[in-house]
Design a protein around this motif. Structure first.
Motif, short mmCIF file in Angstrom:
data_model
loop_
_atom_site.label_atom_id
_atom_site.label_comp_id
_atom_site.label_asym_id
_atom_site.label_seq_id
_atom_site.Cartn_x
_atom_site.Cartn_y
_atom_site.Cartn_z
N ILE A 1 -7.09 1.90 4.27
CA ILE A 1 -7.75 2.18 3.00
C ILE A 1 -7.66 0.92 2.15
O ILE A 1 -6.58 0.40 1.92
CB ILE A 1 -7.03 3.34 2.26
N ARG A 2 -8.78 0.41 1.71
CA ARG A 2 -8.80 -0.81 0.90
C ARG A 2 -9.59 -0.54 -0.37
O ARG A 2 -10.80 -0.35 -0.34
CB ARG A 2 -9.47 -1.95 1.67
N ARG A 3 -8.93 -0.49 -1.51
CA ARG A 3 -9.63 -0.21 -2.75
C ARG A 3 -9.18 -1.15 -3.87
O ARG A 3 -8.89 -0.72 -4.97
CB ARG A 3 -9.40 1.24 -3.18
N GLY A 4 -9.08 -2.43 -3.56
CA GLY A 4 -8.74 -3.39 -4.61
C GLY A 4 -7.39 -3.11 -5.22
O GLY A 4 -6.36 -3.18 -4.57
N ALA A 5 -7.38 -2.76 -6.52
CA ALA A 5 -6.13 -2.53 -7.22
C ALA A 5 -5.60 -1.12 -6.99
O ALA A 5 -4.59 -0.73 -7.53
CB ALA A 5 -6.32 -2.75 -8.72
N ASP A 6 -6.27 -0.33 -6.19
CA ASP A 6 -5.87 1.04 -5.93
C ASP A 6 -4.48 1.06 -5.30
O ASP A 6 -4.16 0.24 -4.44
CB ASP A 6 -6.88 1.70 -4.99
N PRO A 7 -3.60 2.01 -5.70
CA PRO A 7 -2.26 2.06 -5.12
C PRO A 7 -2.23 2.39 -3.64
O PRO A 7 -1.19 2.25 -3.00
CB PRO A 7 -1.57 3.17 -5.93
N THR A 8 -3.36 2.81 -3.07
CA THR A 8 -3.38 3.11 -1.65
C THR A 8 -3.72 1.91 -0.79
O THR A 8 -3.87 2.05 0.43
CB THR A 8 -4.39 4.25 -1.36
N VAL A 9 -3.85 0.72 -1.39
CA VAL A 9 -4.01 -0.50 -0.60
C VAL A 9 -2.79 -0.65 0.31
O VAL A 9 -1.65 -0.51 -0.13
CB VAL A 9 -4.17 -1.73 -1.51
N GLY A 10 -3.03 -0.93 1.57
CA GLY A 10 -1.93 -1.04 2.51
C GLY A 10 -1.65 0.25 3.26
O GLY A 10 -0.80 0.28 4.15
N TRP A 11 -2.35 1.31 2.91
CA TRP A 11 -2.20 2.57 3.64
C TRP A 11 -3.05 2.51 4.91
O TRP A 11 -4.19 2.06 4.89
CB TRP A 11 -2.68 3.75 2.80
N GLY B 1 4.52 -2.15 2.76
CA GLY B 1 4.98 -2.61 1.47
C GLY B 1 6.45 -2.97 1.50
O GLY B 1 7.23 -2.37 2.25
N ASP B 2 6.80 -3.94 0.67
CA ASP B 2 8.18 -4.40 0.61
C ASP B 2 8.96 -3.76 -0.54
O ASP B 2 10.13 -4.03 -0.72
CB ASP B 2 8.23 -5.92 0.45
N SER B 3 8.29 -2.92 -1.32
CA SER B 3 8.96 -2.26 -2.44
C SER B 3 8.63 -0.77 -2.41
O SER B 3 7.61 -0.36 -1.85
CB SER B 3 8.50 -2.88 -3.77
N GLU C 1 6.31 5.86 7.74
CA GLU C 1 5.64 6.16 9.00
C GLU C 1 5.87 7.63 9.27
O GLU C 1 7.00 8.05 9.51
CB GLU C 1 6.21 5.32 10.15
N CYS C 2 4.82 8.42 9.20
CA CYS C 2 5.03 9.86 9.34
C CYS C 2 3.78 10.55 9.86
O CYS C 2 2.67 10.01 9.79
CB CYS C 2 5.45 10.49 8.01
N PRO D 1 -5.83 16.36 -16.00
CA PRO D 1 -6.92 16.25 -15.05
C PRO D 1 -7.25 14.81 -14.67
O PRO D 1 -7.48 14.50 -13.50
CB PRO D 1 -8.09 16.92 -15.78
N THR D 2 -7.26 13.91 -15.65
CA THR D 2 -7.57 12.50 -15.37
C THR D 2 -6.55 11.89 -14.43
O THR D 2 -6.90 11.19 -13.47
CB THR D 2 -7.64 11.69 -16.68
N ALA D 3 -5.26 12.16 -14.69
CA ALA D 3 -4.21 11.62 -13.84
C ALA D 3 -4.25 12.25 -12.46
O ALA D 3 -4.07 11.57 -11.44
CB ALA D 3 -2.85 11.84 -14.49
N ALA D 4 -4.50 13.56 -12.39
CA ALA D 4 -4.54 14.24 -11.10
C ALA D 4 -5.64 13.69 -10.22
O ALA D 4 -5.48 13.53 -9.00
CB ALA D 4 -4.73 15.74 -11.32
N ALA D 5 -6.78 13.36 -10.83
CA ALA D 5 -7.93 12.87 -10.06
C ALA D 5 -7.70 11.48 -9.46
O ALA D 5 -8.46 11.03 -8.60
CB ALA D 5 -9.17 12.83 -10.94
N SER D 6 -6.63 10.80 -9.89
CA SER D 6 -6.34 9.47 -9.36
C SER D 6 -5.05 9.44 -8.53
O SER D 6 -4.60 8.37 -8.12
CB SER D 6 -6.22 8.45 -10.50
N GLU D 7 -4.47 10.63 -8.26
CA GLU D 7 -3.25 10.67 -7.46
C GLU D 7 -3.55 10.20 -6.03
O GLU D 7 -4.48 10.70 -5.39
CB GLU D 7 -2.68 12.08 -7.42
N PRO D 8 -2.76 9.26 -5.49
CA PRO D 8 -3.04 8.71 -4.16
C PRO D 8 -3.16 9.76 -3.06
O PRO D 8 -4.05 9.69 -2.21
CB PRO D 8 -1.86 7.77 -3.91
N TRP D 9 -2.25 10.76 -3.06
CA TRP D 9 -2.30 11.74 -1.98
C TRP D 9 -3.58 12.57 -2.03
O TRP D 9 -3.97 13.18 -1.04
CB TRP D 9 -1.09 12.67 -2.04
#
Length: 270
Positions: free
Chosen positions: A4-14, A37-39, A93-94, A239-247
């Motif tokens: 998944i590659r979405r720029g600044a999206d927190p799911t980069v690297g997934w 990720g290293d952190s 890893e799961c 609602p705004t925050a929920a719509a951007s949750e990575p999972w």
């Protein structure tokens, strides 16, 4: 792997992997996750109309807090009625598994009313079989091998377990008796189950960018404030925050069968 590659999206690297074929048991779906990720990464687990099982086979366990006392785990099971909770993980890893309640009962070995809104260590349900499964997943060379191992484990447990009463699956009893048995075996009342399915449908519409007013109308909410109330109740956030949750934002990749229809997980499977 499908990164998944979405720029600044927190799911980069997934990286997300899907099984090459459907599971042996109806009512079972799974996806593989590798998060680089290293952190540590903070993620929020959001309720879904299926029982969630996560089996971590890397070297670093989940750090879970919010739904119950803080705990560390390589594998867990979350019931239908769990409250949204935070997961802190580094280098995940799961294999994540979604089980229809009618399958979850025999597979997990307990009525879902006992699981209820809890997040439970899978070791407490499956005992020594859990670390053995993790070790086999760890040594498997490919994702198809891992999915096959999970598929075989679930199938064996399902056929050895106690299935849900057919009257509950078909809702064929009197209202009072059916509600009582539904609650004891599924872990939710029929009304609460319907609310969870409606929430799940609505929140995924929001993730795809649909306007809140349209989502509220299409999903059967009385008005937009009613939708806001359910989003807050199930996700613990706005609602705004929920719509951007990575999972949630990766669901169309991890669970592509979800689509635009109401989630089928709480429906009877044949």
């Amino acid at each position: 792997m499908r990164p998944i590659r979405r720029g600044a999206d927190p799911t980069v690297g997934w990286e997300i992997e899907r099984p090459p074929r459907t599971a042996t048991l109806p009512g079972v779906d799974m996806a593989g996750f590798r998060i680089h990720g290293d952190s540590p990464v903070e993620l929020r687990a959001i309720p879904h109309p299926a029982v969630t099982v996560a089996v971590e086979f890397g070297d670093r366990p989940f750090d879970i807090h919010g739904a119950a006392d803080r705990m560390r785990s390589e594998s867990l099971a979350a019931g239908l009625a769990f409250s949204a909770f935070q997961v802190c993980a580094e280098g995940i890893e799961c294999v994540q598994i979604r089980l229809s309640p009618l399958v979850a009962h025999p597979v997990l070995g307990v009525p879902l009313a006992e699981l209820s809104g809890n997040v439970i260590l899978l070791d407490d349900l499956w005992g020594r079989d859990t670390p053995r499964l993790r070790e086999r997943l760890h040594h498997a060379r490919t994702w198809p091998e891992r999915f096959a191992l999970i598929d075989a484990e679930l199938s064996t447990r399902f056929h050895a377990g106690r299935t849900t009463d057919p009257e509950v699956a078909r809702a064929g009893w009197s209202r009072q008796r059916m509600w009582s048995r539904f609650g004891s075996q599924i872990g939710l009342t029929p009304k609460r189950a319907a609310m969870l399915v409606r929430f799940d449908h609505a929140v995924h519409r929001m993730v795809r960018g649909h306007a809140l007013a349209r989502v509220a109308a299409d999903c059967g909410y009385a008005d937009q404030s009613h939708l806001h109330h359910d989003i807050r109740a199930f996700s613990g956030t706005t609602p705004t925050a929920a719509a951007s949750e990575p999972w949630l934002t990766v669901d169309e990749t991890a669970w592509p069968t979800h689509g635009d229809t109401t989630s089928p997980d709480l429906r009877p499977h044949t």
